[in-house]
Motif scaffolding. Structure first.
Motif, PDB file in Angstrom:
ATOM      1  N   SER A 117       0.824  -1.215   0.000  1.00 29.30           N
ATOM      2  CA  SER A 117       0.000   0.000   0.000  1.00 29.30           C
ATOM      3  C   SER A 117       0.858   1.266   0.000  1.00 29.30           C
ATOM      4  N   ASP A 118       2.069   1.188   0.525  1.00 27.06           N
ATOM      5  CA  ASP A 118       2.945   2.366   0.560  1.00 27.06           C
ATOM      6  C   ASP A 118       3.334   2.837  -0.838  1.00 27.06           C
ATOM      7  N   ASP A 119       3.266   1.942  -1.826  1.00 23.08           N
ATOM      8  CA  ASP A 119       3.686   2.278  -3.196  1.00 23.08           C
ATOM      9  C   ASP A 119       2.557   2.879  -4.030  1.00 23.08           C
ATOM     10  N   TYR A 120       1.348   2.863  -3.516  1.00 21.28           N
ATOM     11  CA  TYR A 120       0.191   3.274  -4.302  1.00 21.28           C
ATOM     12  C   TYR A 120      -0.220   4.689  -3.900  1.00 21.28           C
ATOM     13  N   GLY A 121      -0.071   5.575  -4.879  1.00 23.70           N
ATOM     14  CA  GLY A 121      -0.299   6.984  -4.568  1.00 23.70           C
ATOM     15  C   GLY A 121      -1.723   7.455  -4.764  1.00 23.70           C
ATOM     16  N   PHE A 122      -2.523   6.660  -5.484  1.00 22.17           N
ATOM     17  CA  PHE A 122      -3.895   7.068  -5.771  1.00 22.17           C
ATOM     18  C   PHE A 122      -4.847   5.985  -5.280  1.00 22.17           C
ATOM     19  N   TRP A 123      -5.894   6.410  -4.583  1.00 20.29           N
ATOM     20  CA  TRP A 123      -6.844   5.497  -3.962  1.00 20.29           C
ATOM     21  C   TRP A 123      -8.276   5.942  -4.200  1.00 20.29           C
ATOM     22  N   GLY A 124      -9.154   4.936  -4.304  1.00 18.57           N
ATOM     23  CA  GLY A 124     -10.566   5.232  -4.316  1.00 18.57           C
ATOM     24  C   GLY A 124     -11.093   5.363  -2.898  1.00 18.57           C
ATOM     25  N   GLN A 125     -12.394   5.608  -2.795  1.00 19.46           N
ATOM     26  CA  GLN A 125     -13.003   5.834  -1.488  1.00 19.46           C
ATOM     27  C   GLN A 125     -13.383   4.529  -0.795  1.00 19.46           C
ATOM     28  N   GLY A 126     -13.399   3.432  -1.535  1.00 18.78           N
ATOM     29  CA  GLY A 126     -13.720   2.132  -0.970  1.00 18.78           C
ATOM     30  C   GLY A 126     -15.161   1.727  -1.176  1.00 18.78           C
ATOM     31  N   THR A 127     -15.383   0.406  -1.201  1.00 23.56           N
ATOM     32  CA  THR A 127     -16.724  -0.144  -1.283  1.00 23.56           C
ATOM     33  C   THR A 127     -16.791  -1.340  -0.330  1.00 23.56           C
ATOM     34  N   GLN A 128     -17.841  -1.422   0.448  1.00 25.02           N
ATOM     35  CA  GLN A 128     -17.957  -2.434   1.501  1.00 25.02           C
ATOM     36  C   GLN A 128     -18.482  -3.750   0.944  1.00 25.02           C
ATOM     37  N   VAL A 129     -17.811  -4.828   1.326  1.00 25.28           N
ATOM     38  CA  VAL A 129     -18.256  -6.180   1.007  1.00 25.28           C
ATOM     39  C   VAL A 129     -18.502  -6.913   2.323  1.00 25.28           C
ATOM     40  N   THR A 130     -19.698  -7.448   2.463  1.00 26.44           N
ATOM     41  CA  THR A 130     -20.065  -8.192   3.669  1.00 26.44           C
ATOM     42  C   THR A 130     -20.580  -9.565   3.264  1.00 26.44           C
ATOM     43  N   VAL A 131     -19.961 -10.610   3.814  1.00 23.41           N
ATOM     44  CA  VAL A 131     -20.347 -11.982   3.507  1.00 23.41           C
ATOM     45  C   VAL A 131     -20.828 -12.632   4.800  1.00 23.41           C
ATOM     46  N   SER A 132     -22.052 -13.085   4.786  1.00 25.13           N
ATOM     47  CA  SER A 132     -22.628 -13.690   5.977  1.00 25.13           C
ATOM     48  C   SER A 132     -22.710 -15.206   5.829  1.00 25.13           C
ATOM     49  N   SER A 133     -22.578 -15.879   6.953  1.00 19.77           N
ATOM     50  CA  SER A 133     -22.605 -17.352   6.932  1.00 19.77           C
ATOM     51  C   SER A 133     -24.018 -17.877   7.141  1.00 19.77           C
TER      52      SER A 133
END
Length: 133
Positions: A117-133
């Protein structure tokens, strides 16, 4: 201006599938190393998949190998989109997923191997993934 916007997250049952998308603007994704990272609460950010098309280089973390597929929209490059197809999802895949770009990977020789992650200068805001059992 570089911008990354993720989408496609959601809630699924154990064994389900999701496809994440990351639309990039301000640069051509085929010229950078592109990666998907994830971060679960209380855990460190983990690089799960990486692609650099100019070297035909793809990396997967052992935890997702055989279940996740990273790809670029190269047939219609105007869309400039990175994907992560996730199959056979497990509860331990639950996390916030981020796409990221490393514009220096070719110059620094970072086109292969686990993304940091230290090498990556550009990032998105993220998207949540939830997996239920």
């Amino acid at each position: 201006q570089v911008q990354l916007v993720e989408s496609g997250g959601g809630s699924v049952q154990d064994g389900g599938s999701l496809r994440l998308s990351c639309v990039a603007s301000g640069f051509a994704i085929s010229s950078y190393c592109m990666a998907w990272f994830r971060q679960a609460p209380g855990k460190e950010r983990e690089g799960v998949a990486k692609i650099y098309t100019r070297d035909v280089s793809i990396y997967y973390a052992d935890s997702v190998k055989g279940r996740f597929t990273i790809s670029l929209d190269t047939a219609k490059t105007a869309k400039n989109t990175l994907y992560l197809q996730m199959n056979s999802l497990k509860p331990e895949d639950t996390a916030m997923y981020y796409c990221a770009a490393d514009p220096m990977c070719r110059v620094t020789g970072r086109t292969h191997g686990r993304p940091s992650s230290d090498d990556y200068g550009f990032w998105g805001q993220g998207t949540q993934v939830t997996v239920s059992s």
